[in-house]
Design a protein around this motif. Structure first.
Motif, PDB file in Angstrom:
ATOM      1  N   ARG A 272      22.470  44.875  77.041  1.00 25.54           N
ATOM      2  CA  ARG A 272      23.644  45.627  76.485  1.00 25.54           C
ATOM      3  C   ARG A 272      24.333  45.126  75.548  1.00 25.54           C
ATOM      4  N   PHE A 273      24.025  45.356  74.350  1.00 21.94           N
ATOM      5  CA  PHE A 273      24.535  44.709  72.993  1.00 21.94           C
ATOM      6  C   PHE A 273      25.599  45.527  72.702  1.00 21.94           C
ATOM      7  N   LEU A 274      26.779  45.020  72.212  1.00 15.08           N
ATOM      8  CA  LEU A 274      27.911  45.645  72.082  1.00 15.08           C
ATOM      9  C   LEU A 274      28.301  46.129  70.615  1.00 15.08           C
ATOM     10  N   THR A 275      28.711  47.149  70.441  1.00 13.19           N
ATOM     11  CA  THR A 275      29.394  47.531  69.444  1.00 13.19           C
ATOM     12  C   THR A 275      30.607  47.011  69.068  1.00 13.19           C
ATOM     13  N   ALA A 276      31.407  47.110  67.628  1.00 11.28           N
ATOM     14  CA  ALA A 276      32.583  46.512  67.458  1.00 11.28           C
ATOM     15  C   ALA A 276      33.791  47.133  68.135  1.00 11.28           C
ATOM     16  N   GLU A 277      33.454  48.600  68.418  1.00 12.87           N
ATOM     17  CA  GLU A 277      34.480  49.127  69.193  1.00 12.87           C
ATOM     18  C   GLU A 277      34.638  48.850  70.818  1.00 12.87           C
ATOM     19  N   GLN A 278      33.531  48.324  71.144  1.00 14.67           N
ATOM     20  CA  GLN A 278      33.368  47.977  72.554  1.00 14.67           C
ATOM     21  C   GLN A 278      33.978  46.643  73.004  1.00 14.67           C
TER      22      GLN A 278
END
Length: 401
Positions: free
Chosen positions: A26-32
């Protein structure tokens, strides 16, 4: 977890407790990065009745694999391994129809297509399944169970060869999945399964391959029990080097175990893996890996040295989370998969860049997270030595090259 998922026994004993981590893909986006992140316990136990090592099924395969971040074809050595397997399997079996379960992006079946042999991939992840279809590999988007296996057989016929590489650990319903394999294969056909061998996992401290996608960890003894649960007999077994040491299980709807099965069962027994003694010291060895890696990273930071990572594999996220590594100790990591670029590792929130970033920044050390690809990556990263940089391998013990 109160009962073994294979035999139902309540006799589960702790092997190693790795705390709590997010799901490793579950790699995160910058927004997450500004949002809460859920973690789940990661505690490996072994059943003292059937000897299946396992973790609780706290996340479902649907949560992980409906859209998946791992594309097999980004590993050159893995594609070559698949090609060699196909060549050998065709010589051994001479199949007219091949089915691969968890066929990913067609990394293996593309070699079957090239031989003019009819084939079908059964892949649950829509995004990687589409990548397979784009390269001409027939693929259906399904999770395997008894019903799916029966439906595929009814539509396409029984398979002479069913391949299930690096998926047998990924399914919590091991009995239902095995029944699905039996439904797919012809009565005189073969099932070939590759899965990491618990013997090498234990001997070489490969604890980072324990993560939430891997629900169970097999010896040949426990694999034999699992196959029997779905109506398959383990006829032969090979030791293969993938993932730090795997077993290739050859199963059939009927028959007897061959001599190599008995030989590897004897090796497991000698290592103590058919009794509790073989599991007793593993947690202490895991703790030593953690201390050695943290000591290296802290000392490097104190000396003003830069350390970056290579790769963003699932196993790397177990290691980084267990060790509590953050960007102050590992500035970033890189990966060949564009899907991960601009994202952040789960839990530790380390930035992921394209591989070219390493040559641009010329770091002092590169921590190689997919250590199982050591030969391939040592060659790919040989340019790091041009400026005096060094490669670091954390497992089985810390090594600076």
């Amino acid at each position: 977890m109160t009962a073994c998922r294979l035999c139902g026994s309540a006799s589960l004993v702790s092997v190693v407790d790795l705390g709590a981590t997010p799901p490793c893909e579950r790699f995160l986006t910058a927004e997450q990065l500004a949002e809460p992140e859920v973690t789940y316990p990661l505690h490996l136990r072994v059943c003292t009745d059937c000897w299946l090592a396992q973790i609780p099924a706290l996340i479902t395969p649907e949560e992980t694999f409906t859209e998946y971040a791992y594309f097999s074809s980004y590993s050159t050595s893995w594609v070559e391994h698949a090609r060699s397997f196909v060549d050998a399997a065709v010589d051994r079996i001479d199949p007219s129809f091949v089915v691969e379960v968890a066929s990913n992006d067609g990394y293996l079946l593309q070699h079957v297509v090239a031989k003019g042999i009819r084939c079908l991939g059964v892949e649950p992840s829509a995004n990687v399944g589409q990548a397979a279809r784009d390269k001409g590999v027939p693929t259906v988007t399904e999770f395997l169970g008894p019903e799916t296996g029966a439906a595929v057989r009814a539509e396409h016929g029984p398979a002479d060869l069913v391949v299930a590489n690096n998926v047998y650990a990924h399914i919590p319903d091991v009995i239902g999945f095995t029944k699905g394999l039996r439904a797919l294969v012809a009565d005189d056909g073969w099932v070939s399964i590759e899965v990491q061998h618990l013997l090498t996992l234990m001997e070489l401290n490969q604890y980072d391959t324990v993560y939430h996608e891997h629900f169970q960890y097999y010896t040949v003894a426990s694999a034999q029990n699992a196959l029997a649960s779905g109506g398959l007999v383990l006829a032969d077994v090979e030791l293969v080097p993938t993932h730090g040491g795997s077993i290739r299980l050859w199963a059939r709807p009927s028959g007897q175990p061959g001599p190599r099965v008995q030989e590897i069962l004897a090796r497991e027994k000698a290592a103590g893996l058919h009794e509790l003694s073989g599991y007793a010291e593993f947690a202490a060895r895991v703790a030593r890996v953690r201390r050695d890696l943290l000591r290296f990273l802290i000392d490097a930071a104190a000396e003003g040295k830069t350390v970056v990572g290579y790769g963003a594999p699932g196993k790397g996220n177990t290691l980084l989370n267990h060790c509590g590594v953050r960007p102050d100790l590992l500035a970033y990591t890189v990966d060949r998969n564009p899907y991960k670029h601009g994202r952040f590792t789960p839990g530790t929130r380390i930035p992921i860049h394209a591989p070219e970033q390493i040559a641009a920044d010329r770091p002092d050390y590169v921590l190689v997270l997919p250590w199982n690809l050591r030969t391939e990556l040592s060659e790919q990263l040989s340019y790091v030595h041009e400026w005096g940089g060094r490669l670091v391998f954390p497992i089985p013990t810390l090594e600076i090259v």
